[in-house]
Motif scaffolding. Structure first.
Motif, PDB file in Angstrom:
ATOM      1  N   GLU A 236       7.017  17.872  24.527  1.00 51.23           N
ATOM      2  CA  GLU A 236       8.340  17.542  24.068  1.00 51.23           C
ATOM      3  C   GLU A 236       8.356  16.765  22.775  1.00 51.23           C
ATOM      4  N   THR A 237       9.765  16.551  22.119  1.00 54.53           N
ATOM      5  CA  THR A 237       9.512  15.828  20.949  1.00 54.53           C
ATOM      6  C   THR A 237       9.075  14.460  21.075  1.00 54.53           C
ATOM      7  N   ASP A 238       8.125  14.147  20.234  1.00 54.32           N
ATOM      8  CA  ASP A 238       7.660  12.671  20.206  1.00 54.32           C
ATOM      9  C   ASP A 238       6.540  12.580  21.389  1.00 54.32           C
ATOM     10  N   GLU A 239       6.400  13.607  22.132  1.00 59.74           N
ATOM     11  CA  GLU A 239       5.279  13.745  23.266  1.00 59.74           C
ATOM     12  C   GLU A 239       4.505  14.956  23.058  1.00 59.74           C
ATOM     13  N   LEU A 240       3.243  14.853  22.508  1.00 57.01           N
ATOM     14  CA  LEU A 240       2.459  16.051  22.140  1.00 57.01           C
ATOM     15  C   LEU A 240       1.149  15.486  22.803  1.00 57.01           C
ATOM     16  N   PRO A 241       0.991  15.635  24.261  1.00 58.12           N
ATOM     17  CA  PRO A 241      -0.091  15.134  24.860  1.00 58.12           C
ATOM     18  C   PRO A 241      -1.317  15.905  24.520  1.00 58.12           C
ATOM     19  N   ALA A 242      -2.715  15.090  24.994  1.00 58.86           N
ATOM     20  CA  ALA A 242      -3.962  15.548  24.470  1.00 58.86           C
ATOM     21  C   ALA A 242      -4.523  15.994  25.862  1.00 58.86           C
ATOM     22  N   ALA A 243      -3.762  16.168  26.712  1.00 55.29           N
ATOM     23  CA  ALA A 243      -4.284  16.596  28.278  1.00 55.29           C
ATOM     24  C   ALA A 243      -3.248  17.393  28.911  1.00 55.29           C
ATOM     25  N   PHE A 244      -3.578  18.224  29.962  1.00 54.54           N
ATOM     26  CA  PHE A 244      -2.731  18.816  30.995  1.00 54.54           C
ATOM     27  C   PHE A 244      -1.779  17.856  31.612  1.00 54.54           C
ATOM     28  N   ALA A 245      -0.882  18.217  32.163  1.00 53.09           N
ATOM     29  CA  ALA A 245       0.159  17.534  32.982  1.00 53.09           C
ATOM     30  C   ALA A 245      -0.492  16.429  33.997  1.00 53.09           C
ATOM     31  N   ASP A 246      -1.647  17.023  34.614  1.00 54.92           N
ATOM     32  CA  ASP A 246      -2.203  16.056  35.700  1.00 54.92           C
ATOM     33  C   ASP A 246      -3.422  15.040  34.946  1.00 54.92           C
ATOM     34  N   GLY A 247      -3.352  14.973  33.641  1.00 54.55           N
ATOM     35  CA  GLY A 247      -4.205  14.005  33.043  1.00 54.55           C
ATOM     36  C   GLY A 247      -5.677  14.761  32.840  1.00 54.55           C
ATOM     37  N   SER A 248      -5.812  15.822  33.086  1.00 56.65           N
ATOM     38  CA  SER A 248      -7.075  16.627  32.689  1.00 56.65           C
ATOM     39  C   SER A 248      -7.132  17.338  31.560  1.00 56.65           C
ATOM     40  N   LYS A 249      -8.478  17.354  30.986  1.00 56.97           N
ATOM     41  CA  LYS A 249      -8.456  17.952  29.682  1.00 56.97           C
ATOM     42  C   LYS A 249      -9.299  19.624  29.775  1.00 56.97           C
ATOM     43  N   ASN A 250      -9.591  19.920  31.034  1.00 55.89           N
ATOM     44  CA  ASN A 250     -10.173  21.100  31.137  1.00 55.89           C
ATOM     45  C   ASN A 250      -9.484  21.667  32.237  1.00 55.89           C
ATOM     46  N   GLY A 251     -10.230  22.964  32.818  1.00 52.68           N
ATOM     47  CA  GLY A 251      -9.593  23.628  33.872  1.00 52.68           C
ATOM     48  C   GLY A 251      -9.936  23.300  35.205  1.00 52.68           C
ATOM     49  N   GLY A 252     -10.329  22.245  35.396  1.00 54.16           N
ATOM     50  CA  GLY A 252     -10.386  21.671  37.062  1.00 54.16           C
ATOM     51  C   GLY A 252     -11.909  21.326  37.243  1.00 54.16           C
ATOM     52  N   ASP A 253     -11.878  21.514  38.461  1.00 53.03           N
ATOM     53  CA  ASP A 253     -13.302  21.020  39.258  1.00 53.03           C
ATOM     54  C   ASP A 253     -13.849  22.590  39.717  1.00 53.03           C
ATOM     55  N   ARG A 254     -14.363  23.330  38.656  1.00 55.80           N
ATOM     56  CA  ARG A 254     -14.941  24.686  38.932  1.00 55.80           C
ATOM     57  C   ARG A 254     -16.082  25.054  37.996  1.00 55.80           C
ATOM     58  N   HIS A 255     -16.829  26.039  38.242  1.00 56.53           N
ATOM     59  CA  HIS A 255     -17.941  26.332  37.383  1.00 56.53           C
ATOM     60  C   HIS A 255     -17.625  26.505  36.052  1.00 56.53           C
ATOM     61  N   GLY A 256     -16.442  27.259  35.670  1.00 49.30           N
ATOM     62  CA  GLY A 256     -15.965  27.714  34.603  1.00 49.30           C
ATOM     63  C   GLY A 256     -14.789  26.724  33.859  1.00 49.30           C
ATOM     64  N   ALA A 257     -14.727  25.746  34.224  1.00 51.20           N
ATOM     65  CA  ALA A 257     -13.597  24.757  33.910  1.00 51.20           C
ATOM     66  C   ALA A 257     -13.513  24.617  32.576  1.00 51.20           C
ATOM     67  N   ASN A 258     -14.589  24.685  31.944  1.00 55.69           N
ATOM     68  CA  ASN A 258     -14.529  24.178  30.440  1.00 55.69           C
ATOM     69  C   ASN A 258     -14.138  25.497  29.515  1.00 55.69           C
ATOM     70  N   THR A 259     -13.853  26.514  30.511  1.00 52.07           N
ATOM     71  CA  THR A 259     -13.539  27.486  29.485  1.00 52.07           C
ATOM     72  C   THR A 259     -12.089  27.699  29.154  1.00 52.07           C
ATOM     73  N   LEU A 260     -11.360  26.719  29.964  1.00 54.64           N
ATOM     74  CA  LEU A 260      -9.944  26.163  29.642  1.00 54.64           C
ATOM     75  C   LEU A 260      -9.965  24.746  29.188  1.00 54.64           C
ATOM     76  N   ARG A 261      -9.532  24.216  28.045  1.00 53.16           N
ATOM     77  CA  ARG A 261      -9.360  23.035  27.691  1.00 53.16           C
ATOM     78  C   ARG A 261      -8.449  22.666  26.457  1.00 53.16           C
ATOM     79  N   VAL A 262      -8.080  21.518  26.454  1.00 58.73           N
ATOM     80  CA  VAL A 262      -7.066  20.937  25.575  1.00 58.73           C
ATOM     81  C   VAL A 262      -8.025  20.201  24.500  1.00 58.73           C
ATOM     82  N   VAL A 263      -8.046  20.402  23.276  1.00 63.52           N
ATOM     83  CA  VAL A 263      -8.311  19.717  21.933  1.00 63.52           C
ATOM     84  C   VAL A 263      -7.464  19.207  21.070  1.00 63.52           C
ATOM     85  N   GLU A 264      -7.574  17.784  20.974  1.00 68.06           N
ATOM     86  CA  GLU A 264      -6.650  17.216  19.837  1.00 68.06           C
ATOM     87  C   GLU A 264      -6.954  17.128  18.611  1.00 68.06           C
TER      88      GLU A 264
END
Length: 449
Positions: A236-264
């Motif tokens: 939202e305005t003045d809040e453009l996070p470099a991570a998902f809402a739970d604080g992670s930057k990828n798709g979680g604790d799975r084998h293909g987690a890094n196929t989903l990621r946030v890049v600032e």
């Protein structure tokens, strides 16, 4: 190798499932997803009390307990959500909560009949996301099923990638390359399919004006096989996070987690979300006080809609409703007329006349296509010079994300044709009637002869 569409037909309703190590969702995992999803979803209004239901459910299930306790809390949550039906009927979060409750009751074999619990008064903090082991190549890259292009059957044609963009006051470029200027104040869904949902909230730029722009954006990536957990990105305005809402930057604790990621890319201004498991790239920017959105997505993923969904509501697929569109031609004519009358003063009071707006937009957008015209429109309707950069970056994103370089630019005549399908139908109908009339006239003349 199965395609995402084929795989989705055999998987369960994963959008609400957060699988644990043994394949069964824990109460804490479920609560975490529900809490984050419903607490931040921007379509919730002051009248819709879905957040209260969410907070009570979160409080009552913060500690893992017997299955009976979870079912009791779930029944209480269901009752609370049902009480909001009248005020939340048009709210996407409300309908998502309904589906989520159905899934959870089924997963935990909960009966609809039984006692309900009172929430405990505490505010737990979700644990931080677990990072992936850096030395694990398999966990970093994941199996082929987590890479869209690798998962396609051999000897098939390359996927057709499409683009949608949403920026400025606000302007929409659909997956079909229609270009529209819309009102769409409030919360509106841009995308909603089997793999992800995107919703924007547009707020007035100037009090009392029709000009609106995007102040909130929510993206939900749904749980997908062994690749990624359900993740939500909220800006939202003045809040453009470099991570998902739970604080992670990828798709979680799975084998293909890094196929989903946030890049600032630029702190607080430019974020890119890469979802390789569905071949999708999303760009979110903050320009001035407002957000822009752009996406590159395979056509197969675009069309992977859920059965029963009313896809006419999703803007990137079908455009803005007819009653929400603004005619560029009429606005341009009124602006030119205002420039030669006494109304020039009121336009100049906002900072720009039609000619000065054109000159300013020319500095960044030398080609007078609809990105240029949208820049002029925004300067006249808002007086905010930042909209010049919004149009500029929207076009830069097109050059990065659109698969056909010959279609980067859209000109006014193209938009007039694309945005007037009914006009085309009317023309064809009239042409057909004329042809039939001529045929009948010839037959009548022949009969008389």
């Amino acid at each position: 190798m199965q395609s995402p569409r084929e795989r989705s037909e055999v998987r369960p309703r994963a959008g609400w499932m957060v699988m644990g190590k043994r394949g069964r969702p824990s109460a804490l995992d479920v609560c975490r997803v529900l809490a984050v999803f419903l607490s931040l979803f921007p379509s919730v209004s002051l009248q819709c009390k879905i957040l209260k239901c969410n907070s009570e459910f979160w409080a009552s299930t913060s500690n893992s307990g017997p299955e009976e306790e979870f079912c009791t809390a779930l029944r209480a949550y269901n009752s609370c959500v049902r009480r909001t039906a009248r005020t939340c009927r048009g709210d996407l979060a409300y309908h998502s909560a309904q589906h989520g409750i159905e899934d959870l009751m089924s997963q935990h074999n909960c009966s609809r009949e039984g006692p309900t619990s009172q929430p405990r008064s505490r505010t737990p903090v979700p644990p931080p996301a677990l990072p992936l082991p850096p030395d694990s190549q398999e966990r970093s890259d994941g199996p082929e099923v987590c890479h869209y292009e690798r998962s396609l059957p051999r000897n098939t044609a390359p996927p057709n990638y499409t683009h949608c963009g949403f920026f400025g006051d606000p302007h929409l470029r659909t997956f079909g390359d229609d270009f529209q200027t819309c009102k769409v104040e409030g919360a509106w869904p841009l995308i909603h399919n089997k793999y992800l949902s995107v919703q924007v909230t547009n707020t007035p730029v100037v009090p009392g004006s029709m000009a609106t722009a995007t102040s909130k954006l929510t993206i939900i990536f749904k749980n997908f096989q062994e690749c990624v957990d359900q993740k939500m990105y909220h800006a939202e305005t003045d809040e453009l996070p470099a991570a998902f809402a739970d604080g992670s930057k990828n798709g979680g604790d799975r084998h293909g987690a890094n196929t989903l990621r946030v890049v600032e890319k630029v702190a607080g201004q430019h974020v890119e979300i890469q979802a390789r498991y569905i071949g999708t790239t999303i760009v979110v920017r903050q320009v001035g006080r407002y957000l822009t959105f752009a996406v590159r997505m395979p056509e197969e993923v675009v069309n992977s809609v859920e059965e029963g969904d009313d896809q006419d509501l999703y803007l990137c697929l079908h455009g803005c409703p007819a009653n929400q569109r603004i005619d560029f031609r009429n606005f341009k004519a009124r602006s030119v007329e205002a420039h030669s009358t006494s109304r020039t003063r009121s336009t100049a009071a906002q900072g720009f006349t039609y000619q000065s707006a054109k000159a300013k937009c020319k500095e960044r957008l030398p080609v007078e296509d609809l990105y240029f015209q949208s820049c002029v429109f925004d300067l006249l309707s808002s007086g905010d010079i930042n909209f010049t950069m919004a149009a500029y970056y929207a076009f830069e994103d097109v050059k990065m994300l659109h698969s056909n370089s010959k279609r980067y630019h859209i000109f006014e005549k193209d938009a007039f044709m694309n945005n007037a399908p009914q006009r085309g139908k009317d023309f064809l109908s009239l042409l057909l009637l004329n042809v039939l009339a001529v045929i009948l006239w010839i037959e009548c003349c022949t009969a008389h002869l």
